[in-house]
Design a protein around this motif. Sequence first.
Motif, short mmCIF file in Angstrom:
data_model
loop_
_atom_site.label_atom_id
_atom_site.label_comp_id
_atom_site.label_asym_id
_atom_site.label_seq_id
_atom_site.Cartn_x
_atom_site.Cartn_y
_atom_site.Cartn_z
N ILE A 296 0.82 -1.22 0.00
CA ILE A 296 0.00 0.00 0.00
C ILE A 296 0.85 1.26 0.00
O ILE A 296 0.31 2.36 -0.18
N ALA A 297 2.17 1.14 0.20
CA ALA A 297 3.03 2.33 0.16
C ALA A 297 2.97 3.01 -1.19
O ALA A 297 3.22 4.21 -1.30
N GLU A 298 2.63 2.26 -2.22
CA GLU A 298 2.48 2.83 -3.56
C GLU A 298 1.41 3.91 -3.59
O GLU A 298 1.45 4.83 -4.41
N PHE A 299 0.44 3.82 -2.65
CA PHE A 299 -0.67 4.78 -2.60
C PHE A 299 -0.54 5.68 -1.35
O PHE A 299 -1.54 6.08 -0.77
N HIS A 300 0.70 5.97 -0.97
CA HIS A 300 0.99 6.67 0.28
C HIS A 300 0.13 7.92 0.46
O HIS A 300 -0.42 8.16 1.53
N ASP A 301 0.00 8.74 -0.57
CA ASP A 301 -0.71 10.01 -0.46
C ASP A 301 -2.22 9.84 -0.37
O ASP A 301 -2.94 10.80 -0.04
N GLN A 302 -2.72 8.64 -0.65
CA GLN A 302 -4.17 8.42 -0.63
C GLN A 302 -4.64 7.70 0.64
O GLN A 302 -5.84 7.50 0.83
N LEU A 303 -3.72 7.31 1.50
CA LEU A 303 -4.10 6.52 2.67
C LEU A 303 -4.78 7.38 3.73
O LEU A 303 -4.45 8.56 3.91
N LYS A 304 -5.70 6.76 4.46
CA LYS A 304 -6.50 7.45 5.46
C LYS A 304 -6.17 6.94 6.85
O LYS A 304 -5.72 5.80 7.04
#
Length: 361
Positions: A296-304
């Motif tokens: 999920i680090a690939e989506f770092h800026d989208q994590l909640k």
Amino acid sequence: MTTPEQTPAPDTPSRSVMEAGFTHSASLPDVLGGSGASLLVSTYQAGQLVAVGVDDGKVAFDFHRFDQAMGVAVGQDRLAVGAKGQVWFLDDHSELAPQLEPAGHFDRCFLARSSMVTGGIQIHEMAWGVDAEGQPDLWIVNTLFSCLVGLDPAYSFVPRWRPPFISRLAGEDRCHLNGMAMRDGAPAFVTVMARSDTPGGWRENKLTTGTVLHVPSGEVVTTGISMPHSPRWYDGQLFVLDSGMGHLQRVDVQSGRREMVAALPGYARGLAIHDGLAYVGLSKIRETAVFGGVPIAEFHDQLKCGIGVIELATGNTVATLEFTSGLEEIFDVQVVPDSRCVALGSAPGDGDEIWLVPAPR
């Protein structure tokens, strides 16, 4: 984690000075109210235990300071909170709830009455079981020493079980034992990052070595998980969080096969299941070696950071809560049954205490 309808959290009364921004789905008040339960959420990063409930149809929060708050155990009339170097015990004093301001806001009240010093054993999850005499029995995940333990006034902790591949008791976090599922009053399953028996050995290849073990046999139930957390036994089924993938999974304990129940936009850690709903804690991830390379680090800026509420029967997300500021990581999520809005007593000395005195004669 967003839904088509998002409602900013209202300005609800709180006795805490904690500043946190949040938003939630319009469905959250009805989901919590319909379940007849409220939530407890721990965050070691901000050192808070957060009560999430409903009052007058609106979501209500109560933030309370517990340094490095980790695992939370909810008993019949007592809570236990794992914190920095100790376990706090909060007793049920719900008779005080109607007296707390604002009047009618709270219906349950738990006050810190004692603590037991463990030292820095890296307490992770905790749960109440039942001992041979039928009395409440607290089980603790001691991550530093790679074992499950109990408490005793004479000792820092009492070892009760460790994985068979752990050759000796040592404060070396060898496998990162972190989660525990209870069944029939005793631990039945645990999660480890890896089956390692060397100091910090779980860090070497943590993305594919996560494993669920059976207790007491120590046999592997399933493996190949990316940083697993929060195993739970519910309605005859085993659930686990694949944290590195952000997945809630169901495990076939006979074959070890896993199926995804839901995907969520965060590092999934902290799970409570009640009335057919799974309350999943979500965290943003730090750019450190611990989280480096997780999928999920690939989506770092989208994590909640928040909670996703999943209907187990369908896998649908039926409600969400997101902390937009103040909190970035959640460790544990627990349900307090038969409650609408819970008041909590902080660790003594934090200036936000509820005083308990005998009734006048």
